[in-house]
Motif scaffolding. Structure first.
Motif, mmCIF file in Angstrom:
data_model
loop_
_atom_site.group_PDB
_atom_site.id
_atom_site.type_symbol
_atom_site.label_atom_id
_atom_site.label_comp_id
_atom_site.label_asym_id
_atom_site.label_seq_id
_atom_site.Cartn_x
_atom_site.Cartn_y
_atom_site.Cartn_z
ATOM 1 N N HIS A 140 0.834 -1.210 0.000
ATOM 2 C CA HIS A 140 0.000 0.000 0.000
ATOM 3 C C HIS A 140 0.867 1.257 0.000
ATOM 4 O O HIS A 140 0.559 2.236 -0.699
ATOM 5 C CB HIS A 140 -0.933 -0.010 1.222
ATOM 6 C CG HIS A 140 -1.815 1.191 1.295
ATOM 7 N ND1 HIS A 140 -2.879 1.397 0.435
ATOM 8 C CD2 HIS A 140 -1.784 2.286 2.110
ATOM 9 C CE1 HIS A 140 -3.456 2.553 0.714
ATOM 10 N NE2 HIS A 140 -2.813 3.114 1.732
ATOM 11 N N TYR A 141 1.953 1.234 0.740
ATOM 12 C CA TYR A 141 2.855 2.381 0.802
ATOM 13 C C TYR A 141 3.433 2.679 -0.590
ATOM 14 O O TYR A 141 3.435 3.840 -1.033
ATOM 15 C CB TYR A 141 3.975 2.103 1.812
ATOM 16 C CG TYR A 141 5.009 3.194 1.879
ATOM 17 C CD1 TYR A 141 4.760 4.379 2.587
ATOM 18 C CD2 TYR A 141 6.237 3.065 1.229
ATOM 19 C CE1 TYR A 141 5.708 5.395 2.644
ATOM 20 C CE2 TYR A 141 7.189 4.075 1.282
ATOM 21 C CZ TYR A 141 6.920 5.231 1.988
ATOM 22 O OH TYR A 141 7.858 6.231 2.042
ATOM 23 N N ILE A 142 3.930 1.648 -1.268
ATOM 24 C CA ILE A 142 4.503 1.832 -2.605
ATOM 25 C C ILE A 142 3.443 2.356 -3.573
ATOM 26 O O ILE A 142 3.694 3.278 -4.350
ATOM 27 C CB ILE A 142 5.144 0.519 -3.118
ATOM 28 C CG1 ILE A 142 6.408 0.213 -2.286
ATOM 29 C CG2 ILE A 142 5.488 0.607 -4.606
ATOM 30 C CD1 ILE A 142 7.019 -1.144 -2.564
ATOM 31 N N GLU A 143 2.245 1.793 -3.498
ATOM 32 C CA GLU A 143 1.150 2.254 -4.363
ATOM 33 C C GLU A 143 0.818 3.719 -4.093
ATOM 34 O O GLU A 143 0.588 4.498 -5.014
ATOM 35 C CB GLU A 143 -0.116 1.412 -4.127
ATOM 36 C CG GLU A 143 -0.174 0.157 -4.934
ATOM 37 C CD GLU A 143 -1.513 -0.556 -4.763
ATOM 38 O OE1 GLU A 143 -2.189 -0.385 -3.718
ATOM 39 O OE2 GLU A 143 -1.869 -1.287 -5.695
ATOM 40 N N GLN A 144 0.768 4.081 -2.812
ATOM 41 C CA GLN A 144 0.415 5.449 -2.427
ATOM 42 C C GLN A 144 1.450 6.449 -2.930
ATOM 43 O O GLN A 144 1.090 7.497 -3.482
ATOM 44 C CB GLN A 144 0.284 5.535 -0.895
ATOM 45 C CG GLN A 144 -0.495 6.720 -0.420
ATOM 46 C CD GLN A 144 -1.949 6.676 -0.881
ATOM 47 O OE1 GLN A 144 -2.602 5.649 -0.835
ATOM 48 N NE2 GLN A 144 -2.446 7.803 -1.349
ATOM 49 N N ILE A 145 2.712 6.143 -2.765
ATOM 50 C CA ILE A 145 3.787 7.024 -3.252
ATOM 51 C C ILE A 145 3.678 7.172 -4.770
ATOM 52 O O ILE A 145 3.812 8.280 -5.319
ATOM 53 C CB ILE A 145 5.181 6.468 -2.869
ATOM 54 C CG1 ILE A 145 5.356 6.413 -1.360
ATOM 55 C CG2 ILE A 145 6.300 7.275 -3.519
ATOM 56 C CD1 ILE A 145 5.443 7.751 -0.684
ATOM 57 N N ALA A 146 3.434 6.072 -5.453
ATOM 58 C CA ALA A 146 3.316 6.096 -6.914
ATOM 59 C C ALA A 146 2.149 6.986 -7.343
ATOM 60 O O ALA A 146 2.295 7.820 -8.245
ATOM 61 C CB ALA A 146 3.128 4.682 -7.461
ATOM 62 N N MET A 147 1.000 6.823 -6.697
ATOM 63 C CA MET A 147 -0.166 7.647 -7.060
ATOM 64 C C MET A 147 0.051 9.114 -6.741
ATOM 65 O O MET A 147 -0.265 9.977 -7.554
ATOM 66 C CB MET A 147 -1.425 7.144 -6.329
ATOM 67 C CG MET A 147 -2.034 5.927 -6.971
ATOM 68 S SD MET A 147 -3.682 5.535 -6.356
ATOM 69 C CE MET A 147 -3.434 5.358 -4.612
ATOM 70 N N ASN A 148 0.597 9.398 -5.603
ATOM 71 C CA ASN A 148 0.808 10.791 -5.194
ATOM 72 C C ASN A 148 1.795 11.526 -6.096
ATOM 73 O O ASN A 148 1.693 12.737 -6.255
ATOM 74 C CB ASN A 148 1.295 10.860 -3.747
ATOM 75 C CG ASN A 148 0.218 10.458 -2.757
ATOM 76 O OD1 ASN A 148 -0.964 10.369 -3.105
ATOM 77 N ND2 ASN A 148 0.612 10.188 -1.531
ATOM 78 N N ASN A 149 2.746 10.808 -6.659
ATOM 79 C CA ASN A 149 3.767 11.428 -7.493
ATOM 80 C C ASN A 149 3.574 11.177 -8.981
ATOM 81 O O ASN A 149 4.443 11.522 -9.780
ATOM 82 C CB ASN A 149 5.153 10.945 -7.052
ATOM 83 C CG ASN A 149 5.491 11.433 -5.663
ATOM 84 O OD1 ASN A 149 5.555 12.630 -5.415
ATOM 85 N ND2 ASN A 149 5.671 10.499 -4.750
ATOM 86 N N SER A 150 2.472 10.528 -9.323
ATOM 87 C CA SER A 150 2.165 10.200 -10.733
ATOM 88 C C SER A 150 3.313 9.463 -11.422
ATOM 89 O O SER A 150 3.734 9.803 -12.520
ATOM 90 C CB SER A 150 1.805 11.468 -11.521
ATOM 91 O OG SER A 150 0.676 12.088 -10.976
ATOM 92 N N ILE A 151 3.829 8.470 -10.724
ATOM 93 C CA ILE A 151 4.870 7.624 -11.286
ATOM 94 C C ILE A 151 4.455 6.163 -11.101
ATOM 95 O O ILE A 151 3.473 5.873 -10.419
ATOM 96 C CB ILE A 151 6.256 7.890 -10.636
ATOM 97 C CG1 ILE A 151 6.213 7.674 -9.113
ATOM 98 C CG2 ILE A 151 6.754 9.281 -10.976
ATOM 99 C CD1 ILE A 151 7.556 7.814 -8.429
ATOM 100 N N THR A 152 5.216 5.267 -11.680
ATOM 101 C CA THR A 152 4.874 3.853 -11.566
ATOM 102 C C THR A 152 5.418 3.269 -10.263
ATOM 103 O O THR A 152 6.337 3.828 -9.655
ATOM 104 C CB THR A 152 5.454 3.042 -12.741
ATOM 105 O OG1 THR A 152 6.870 3.060 -12.647
ATOM 106 C CG2 THR A 152 4.991 3.590 -14.083
#
Length: 189
Positions: free
Chosen positions: A161-173
């Motif tokens: 969830h942490y990795i997904e959240q960082i990815a979504m917040n920064n618009s990266i994969t």
């Protein structure tokens, strides 16, 4: 998609009249093995047509060796009296053998089968590469999750969830997040 064809023959058929240039282009003819070998150092054909007799009895060995080394589709045209023997010799090699003389329709159909086979192989190779990349990316993300689990004693679900959240917040994969996490861990070592 155009199909590059090389023809090795001392007295070639009128392949340019048999194979439509809209699909089979360029079509280059070679009268000797040495001139073809020189060209093969520079570029590879999609289909190689070898029409006997080049050196009586040697062309089937060339076809076999080039099929392994070059990776192109090969159509070998052999005299009718040798057809059965050469088909036996090349069984399972992937070399397509037809008797010579053959009519234009037979040669065209053989080339079409080889072209279609080549396109299918390329499609599957592309799919394999896509899956390999996905596996590499999944391994990266899993390695990053493992680092988070070991470093912070998180559950696998929380690390994911942490990795997904960082990815979504920064618009990266997720892969980019994983790479950055792993890079930061390597820098701290």
């Amino acid at each position: 998609m155009r199909t590059k064809v090389f023809v090795l023959a001392t007295h070639p058929m009128k392949f340019s009249q048999i194979l439509p240039s809209t699909v089979y282009n360029p079509l280059e003819s070679f009268k000797s093995v040495s001139s073809l070998k020189q060209q093969l150092r520079i570029q590879r054909p999609d289909i190689l047509i070898i029409q006997e007799p080049i050196d009586e009895g040697v062309s089937w060995r060339l076809a076999y060796e080039w099929k392994q080394a070059i990776g192109c589709e090969i159509l070998l045209m052999v005299p009718l009296r040798q057809y059965d023997q050469i088909v036996y010799q090349l069984n399972g090699s992937g070399v397509f053998v037809v008797s010579d003389p053959s009519n234009a329709q037979t040669v065209y159909q053989a080339c079409e089968q080889l072209r279609i086979k080549r396109e299918e192989i390329q499609k599957y190779q592309g799919e394999i590469e896509r899956l390999k990349k996905k596996i590499r990316n999944d391994k990266l993300v899993n390695r990053a999750k493992l680092v988070l689990i070991e470093s912070y004693h998180w559950s696998e679900e929380k690390a994911h969830h942490y990795i997904e959240q960082i990815a979504m917040n920064n618009s990266i994969t997720k892969v980019d997040v994983a790479k950055e996490l792993l890079k930061n861990v390597d820098e701290k070592k």
